[in-house]
Design a protein around this motif. Structure first.
Motif, mmCIF file in Angstrom:
data_model
loop_
_atom_site.group_PDB
_atom_site.id
_atom_site.type_symbol
_atom_site.label_atom_id
_atom_site.label_comp_id
_atom_site.label_asym_id
_atom_site.label_seq_id
_atom_site.Cartn_x
_atom_site.Cartn_y
_atom_site.Cartn_z
ATOM 1 N N ASP A 18 0.589 4.334 -2.585
ATOM 2 C CA ASP A 18 0.381 5.713 -2.105
ATOM 3 C C ASP A 18 1.451 6.646 -2.642
ATOM 4 O OD1 ASP A 18 -1.848 4.913 -0.777
ATOM 5 O OD2 ASP A 18 -0.916 4.802 1.219
ATOM 6 N N SER A 19 2.718 6.144 -2.696
ATOM 7 C CA SER A 19 3.783 7.042 -3.154
ATOM 8 C C SER A 19 3.651 7.342 -4.660
ATOM 9 C CB SER A 19 5.167 6.503 -2.787
ATOM 10 O OG SER A 19 5.300 5.188 -3.233
ATOM 11 N N GLU A 33 9.552 10.355 -12.461
ATOM 12 C CA GLU A 33 8.919 11.434 -13.241
ATOM 13 C C GLU A 33 9.544 11.541 -14.634
ATOM 14 O OE1 GLU A 33 7.291 14.487 -9.785
ATOM 15 O OE2 GLU A 33 9.259 14.867 -10.723
ATOM 16 N N ASP A 54 -1.331 13.593 -9.522
ATOM 17 C CA ASP A 54 -1.804 14.944 -9.797
ATOM 18 C C ASP A 54 -1.742 15.295 -11.280
ATOM 19 O OD1 ASP A 54 -2.211 15.243 -7.125
ATOM 20 O OD2 ASP A 54 -0.258 16.191 -6.734
ATOM 21 N N ASP A 55 -0.756 14.668 -12.019
ATOM 22 C CA ASP A 55 -0.538 15.072 -13.408
ATOM 23 C C ASP A 55 -1.007 14.062 -14.439
ATOM 24 O OD1 ASP A 55 0.867 17.299 -12.335
ATOM 25 O OD2 ASP A 55 2.609 15.957 -12.014
ATOM 26 N N GLN A 84 0.821 -1.216 0.000
ATOM 27 C CA GLN A 84 0.000 0.000 0.000
ATOM 28 C C GLN A 84 0.852 1.262 0.000
ATOM 29 O OE1 GLN A 84 -3.344 -0.096 -0.467
ATOM 30 N NE2 GLN A 84 -3.133 2.141 -0.664
ATOM 31 N N GLY A 85 1.989 1.201 0.700
ATOM 32 C CA GLY A 85 2.891 2.368 0.769
ATOM 33 C C GLY A 85 3.390 2.771 -0.595
ATOM 34 N N ILE A 86 3.712 1.796 -1.423
ATOM 35 C CA ILE A 86 4.235 2.060 -2.775
ATOM 36 C C ILE A 86 3.114 2.659 -3.638
ATOM 37 C CG2 ILE A 86 5.194 0.999 -4.867
ATOM 38 C CD1 ILE A 86 7.194 1.177 -2.534
ATOM 39 N N VAL A 103 12.190 10.020 -6.987
ATOM 40 C CA VAL A 103 11.036 10.735 -7.580
ATOM 41 C C VAL A 103 11.384 11.282 -8.964
ATOM 42 C CG1 VAL A 103 9.506 12.724 -7.323
ATOM 43 C CG2 VAL A 103 10.083 11.341 -5.330
ATOM 44 N N ASP A 128 0.822 7.461 -6.222
ATOM 45 C CA ASP A 128 -0.290 8.413 -6.287
ATOM 46 C C ASP A 128 0.225 9.831 -6.024
ATOM 47 O OD1 ASP A 128 -3.037 9.231 -6.387
ATOM 48 O OD2 ASP A 128 -2.988 9.339 -4.179
ATOM 49 N N ALA A 129 1.142 9.948 -5.031
ATOM 50 C CA ALA A 129 1.682 11.258 -4.693
ATOM 51 C C ALA A 129 2.565 11.810 -5.814
ATOM 52 C CB ALA A 129 2.470 11.155 -3.388
ATOM 53 N N MET A 130 3.314 10.916 -6.434
ATOM 54 C CA MET A 130 4.256 11.359 -7.479
ATOM 55 C C MET A 130 3.531 11.746 -8.775
ATOM 56 S SD MET A 130 7.637 8.921 -7.368
ATOM 57 C CE MET A 130 6.847 7.379 -7.054
ATOM 58 N N LEU A 131 2.610 10.840 -9.241
ATOM 59 C CA LEU A 131 2.059 11.007 -10.586
ATOM 60 C C LEU A 131 0.567 11.337 -10.614
ATOM 61 C CD1 LEU A 131 3.735 7.804 -12.110
ATOM 62 C CD2 LEU A 131 4.644 10.127 -12.195
#
Lengths: 122, 630
Positions: A20-21, A114, A28-29, A16-18, A110, A23-26
Motif C-alpha cells: 500500500d505504501s 522516489e 500516481d506517477d 500488505q502495508g508495504i 519516501v 502504491d501511495a509513493m509511486l
C-alpha cells in the motif's frame, strides 16, 4: 509499447502495508505492479523484464535473496532494490554478491525511494 | 592336612605291623601247621605199620617154635629146647625166646641157661602165661638198658588134646621201629625246615611283590598329602593295585587341574581387586558403601575428600559423623536407609574444601546371595562445574533467544512502521490528491493496530500466568470452540469434522478462555495452511500413556489427547522444530506469536503439544492434557 513496458516497476512484498505504501509513493506517477509472494513474481519474470524491482527478503515460498539470485543468474537488466525489515547485515552482503542495485532498510524514506525511482527510470 | 601328615608317618603308629610282615608271618605259620600235621599223620601210620610187621614176625617165630618144640615139651627134653631157643635168637632183632613148660617153669631161655627150671614172676610173664587166646601180645622192656620190646606168646597144645603143654614167648625188639620213626621224624623235620625256609623266602618275595606297589602308592599319597602333586605312579601289576594307581593318578590329575583353575581364578580375582582398588582410588567420583546400621563399610579418597574426612580413617565410622561437615549427605543416606531399598538421585550441596560444591548423589543396593540388603552404595558425582556450565549455557541461550526475539520484533514492527512513516511523509504533499486520504485512512490505522496486536501478543507471551483453573469437560469446551471457529470457517472452503468418543472423554482443570484462544490459534493456522480449502479434523481420545517423560499428579488419571489435523501443504522437519518459537512464521500474515502462545498455554495447563507433519500431506498438532480423576 515496448518502451512503456520497460518502464514498469515491480514491488514484491508479503506485507500488505508495504504494498500500500509503494502504491501511495509511486502509483500516481509510474506503472507499478504489486506481487504479494516471490513465487508469483518469479512466474511473471519468466516473460517480463521490469526496469525496477523493489524486493522484500522474508517471504513465504521463494524469499527475496533467491529471487535476486535467479534474476542475477538470468543476466536480466532489471535494477533490484532490496527493501527489508530484517536487522541482520549478512543479507546485505549476500545481496551485494548478486548485484543488488540498492539495499534499503525499513522503515523506508519516501524521498529515497522516489530518488532511486527517478534515477533508474530517467 | 595335619591329620594326613600324621597318618603319613606310618612307622611311628602304635601296633603298626607292615602288611609284608603280616603276610610272611601268616604264611609261615600255615606252613608249620601243615608240616606238623603231615609229620604226625606219617609217624602214626608208620608206627602202626612197623608194629604190625613186628607182631607178625613175632607170631610167626613163636608159632614155628611151637611146632618144632611140641615133642620136646611133651618129653620135657630141656636140652633140645635150649638148643632151639638159642638158635631162634640168631636174628639180632629177636631179643629173647622163652619156652615155658606145662607147669610154667622156664624150659628154655635164650642165652640164659641159668634160668632154666625157674619161675619168672614179672608182670609180663604172668599176663603171657594167663592168656588163653591163640596168641597174646604185650609191650614191655628188656634187659638192663630197658630196651622196648614186644612180647608175643603162643600156647602149645598137643594134637588131640586141649591141655596146654607149654607157652612160647618171643621178645621182638621195638628199637628198629622207633629208630625208623625217629628217622622219619628227622627227615620230615629237615624237609619241613627246608620247606619252611623256602616258603618264607617265597612269601617274602610274594609279599614284596604285592606290597611294593602298595608302598609306592602309600608314598605317593604321603607326598600328595604333603602337597606334592607333581607325580605320577607307574604301576603295571595288571590287578586291583594297578587300577588303584590309575585312579590315584586320575585323582591327582583332577586335583591339579582344579588347583590350576583355582590359581587362575585367584589371579583374575586379584587382578579385579587391584583394578577395583585402583579405580576407587583414582576415580573422581566419590563412592561410599554403608551397612544397614549406618556404618561406613568403604569410602574412596574422593568420597573422603567430598565429605571432609580427608586423612581420617573413615572405616567403621558411623554415617552420623558426616553430619557436622556434610549434613546433606548424612541426611540423604539416612533417608535411604530408612526406605531400605533406596535408588534415588538427589542433588546435594556441600561446603567443599574451598568453595561450595554441588554433588549429584545416586544410590543402589548391594544384595547378598539370598537377595537380602547387604550394603547401600552411594555414588557422589561432583557436578559443580557442570552446573556452572549449565548456568552459562542458559545465560547464552537467554541472550540468543533475546536476540532472535529482538530480530523478530524488529521485523514485525518495522513493516507496519514503514507503511505508517511513508503515509505520514506523503501526507503534506499528497493531501490534495484524490483517493490519498482514503488510502491513508485504510492503511495507517490498520498498521497501527498491527503494532498494538503485536505488543499485546508479546505481553501475553511474557506475562506470568494468571489463570483461573476450574474443572472443565473437554468435550463441551471443544464444542464451544467449534461454534466460535464456525464464523471463520464459513468464509473459506474448509470443512470441519469432529471425532469425539462415545462416552464422556473426561474432565480437565483448565482456564476455558485461555484454552479456547490456544485452540483458536491452531484453527487459524490450519485455515491459513489450506488457502484452497480442505478438511480440518478435531479428534479427542483418552490415553493412559504419553510419548514423553512425565510425572503424573496425585489427582490425575491418564491423559486426554486432542488433535487438530489439516490437509494443507504441511511443513518441513526443520520448520516443525521451530514452529513454536516466537516470530517463527511461514505465512504472510500474523505476528508469528500465535503458536508460541498456544504452546505456552498448553504447557501451563500441565500438558504438552507436539506437531507431526508430512510435506504435501498436511500437519497435525497433538495436544496432551492431564485428565482429572473421576
Amino acid at each position: 509499447m515496448r518502451d512503456l513496458q520497460n518502464q514498469v516497476i515491480y514491488v514484491v512484498d508479503d506485507d500488505q502495508g508495504i504494498l500500500d505504501s509503494f502504491d501511495a509513493m509511486l502509483g500516481d506517477d509510474y506503472p507499478v505492479v504489486m506481487f504479494n509472494s516471490g513465487t508469483k513474481a518469479l512466474d511473471v519474470l519468466q516473460e517480463k523484464t521490469p526496469t525496477l524491482l523493489f524486493l522484500d527478503i522474508k517471504m513465504p515460498g521463494i524469499n527475496g535473496i533467491e529471487l535476486l539470485k535467479s534474476i542475477h543468474e538470468k543476466g536480466m537488466c532489471t535494477k533490484v532494490v532490496i527493501v527489508t525489515a530484517l536487522p541482520q547485515d549478512s543479507y546485505e552482503q549476500m545481496a551485494r554478491q548478486y548485484g543488488v542495485y540498492k539495499y534499503l532498510k525499513k522503515p523506508l524514506d519516501v524521498d529515497e525511494v522516489e530518488g532511486i525511482t527517478r534515477n533508474v527510470l530517467h | 592336612m595335619k591329620n594326613l601328615a600324621d597318618n603319613a608317618d606310618l612307622g611311628k603308629r602304635p601296633r603298626f605291623i607292615p602288611l609284608k610282615y603280616r603276610f610272611i608271618l601268616i604264611s609261615s605259620l600255615l606252613l608249620i601247621v601243615l608240616l606238623g600235621a603231615i609229620a604226625v599223620i606219617l609217624s602214626i601210620y608208620q608206627s602202626a605199620t612197623i608194629r604190625n610187621m613186628v607182631e607178625r614176625r613175632g607170631i610167626a617165630i613163636a608159632q614155628s617154635l611151637a611146632a618144632t618144640s611140641k615133642a620136646a615139651l611133651a618129653t620135657y627134653n630141656y636140652i633140645a629146647i635150649e638148643q632151639t631157643v638159642n638158635q631162634a635168637v640168631q636174628d639180632p632183632d629177636t631179643l629173647y625166646v622163652i619156652i615155658h613148660d606145662k607147669e610154667d617153669r622156664v624150659a628154655g631161655y635164650s642165652r640164659r641157661p641159668d634160668l632154666q627150671g625157674e619161675y619168672l614172676t614179672d608182670a609180663v610173664t604172668e599176663r603171657a602165661l594167663a592168656a588163653a587166646a591163640a596168641h597174646s601180645i604185650q609191650r614191655g622192656t628188656w634187659g638192663a638198658e630197658n630196651i622196648p620190646v614186644l612180647d608175643v606168646s603162643v600156647p602149645v597144645f598137643l594134637p588131640g588134646s586141649e591141655l596146654r603143654w607149654g607157652t612160647i614167648r618171643v621178645g621182638v625188639s621195638l628199637q628198629p621201629m622207633y629208630r625208623q620213626i625217629h628217622q622219619t621224624w628227622l627227615i620230615i623235620a629237615l624237609l619241613g625246615l627246608v620247606a619252611l625256609a623256602g616258603g618264607v623266602l617265597l612269601s617274602i618275595w610274594a609279599a614284596g611283590r604285592i606290597t611294593r606297589p602298595l608302598n609306592a602308592l602309600v608314598r605317593a599319597t604321603v607326598q600328595a598329602a604333603r602337597g606334592n602333586l607333581q607325580q605320577r605312579i607307574e604301576i603295571r601289576t595288571r590287578d586291583e593295585v594297578e587300577v588303584l594307581a590309575d585312579n590315584f593318578n586320575a585323582m591327582i590329575g583332577e586335583i591339579l587341574a582344579q588347583r590350576e583353575q583355582l590359581k587362575e581364578q585367584l589371579i583374575e580375582i586379584r587382578r579385579l581387586q587391584r583394578y577395583t582398588e585402583q579405580l576407587l582410588n583414582t576415580m573422581s567420583d566419590g563412592l561410599l558403601s554403608v551397612t544397614r546400621t549406618g556404618k561406613i563399610a568403604t569410602m574412596n579418597p574422593a568420597a573422603r575428600c567430598m565429605s571432609g574426612l580427608d586423612g581420617e580413617v573413615a572405616k567403621e565410622l558411623h554415617i552420623s559423623h558426616l553430619q557436622a561437615q556434610t549434613p546433606a549427605l548424612s541426611d540423604y543416606v539416612n533417608e535411604l536407609l530408612q526406605e531400605s531399598f533406596g535408588s534415588r538421585q538427589q542433588e546435594i550441596h556441600i561446603r567443599g574444601v574451598s568453595h561450595p560444591r554441588v554433588i549429584l548423589a545416586s544410590s543402589s543396593v548391594l544384595r547378598d546371595a539370598d537377595g537380602n540388603f547387604a550394603e547401600l552404595i552411594v555414588n557422589l558425582h561432583d557436578i559443580t562445574e557442570l552446573k556452572k556450565l549449565e548456568a552459562r549455557v542458559r545465560q547464552t541461550e537467554r541472550l540468543a533467544a533475546l536476540g532472535t526475539l529482538a530480530a523478530g520484533m524488529a521485523h514485525e514492527i518495522r513493516n507496519p512502521l514503514s507503511a505508517i512513516k511513508t503515509f505520514v511523509q506523503l501526507l503534506p504533499r499528497k493531501l490534495e490528491r484524490p483517493g490519498f486520504l482514503e488510502k491513508f485512512n485504510r492503511t495507517v490505522p490498520r498498521e497501527l493496530d498491527r503494532i498494538n496486536r503485536l505488543i499485546e501478543d508479546l505481553l501475553q507471551l511474557a506475562r506470568e500466568p494468571r489463570y483461573h483453573f476450574v474443572p472443565v469437560h473437554v468435550q463441551s469446551l471443544l464444542k464451544q470452540c467449534v461454534e466460535l471457529f464456525d464464523e471463520d470457517l464459513k468464509k473459506t472452503e474448509i470443512r470441519c469434522r469432529t471425532q469425539f468418543p462415545q462416552t464422556d472423554s473426561g474432565v480437565i482443570l483448565a482456564d476455558s478462555d485461555q484454552l479456547i484462544k490456544a485452540f483458536h490459534n491452531l484453527v487459524r493456522n490450519a485455515v491459513q495452511a489450506m488457502p484452497d480449502g480442505g478438511e480440518l479434523t478435531i479428534e479427542v481420545a483418552r490415553r493412559e500413556t504419553v510419548p514423553f517423560e512425565t510425572v503424573m499428579n496425585a489427582n490425575q488419571q491418564g491423559w486426554i489427547q486432542i488433535s487438530f489435523k489439516d490437509t494443507g501443504a504441511g511443513i518441513s522437519a526443520e520448520d516443525a522444530r521451530n514452529i513454536f518459537n516466537p516470530f517463527f512464521t511461514t505465512k504472510d500474515t500474523g505476528t508469528g506469536l500465535g503458536l508460541a502462545i498456544t504452546h505456552k498455554v498448553i504447557t501451563e495447563h500441565g500438558g504438552q503439544i507436539d506437531v507431526q507433519t508430512i510435506n504435501e500431506e498436511g500437519t497435525c498438532f497433538i495436544i496432551y492434557l492431564p485428565a482429572l480423576k473421576r
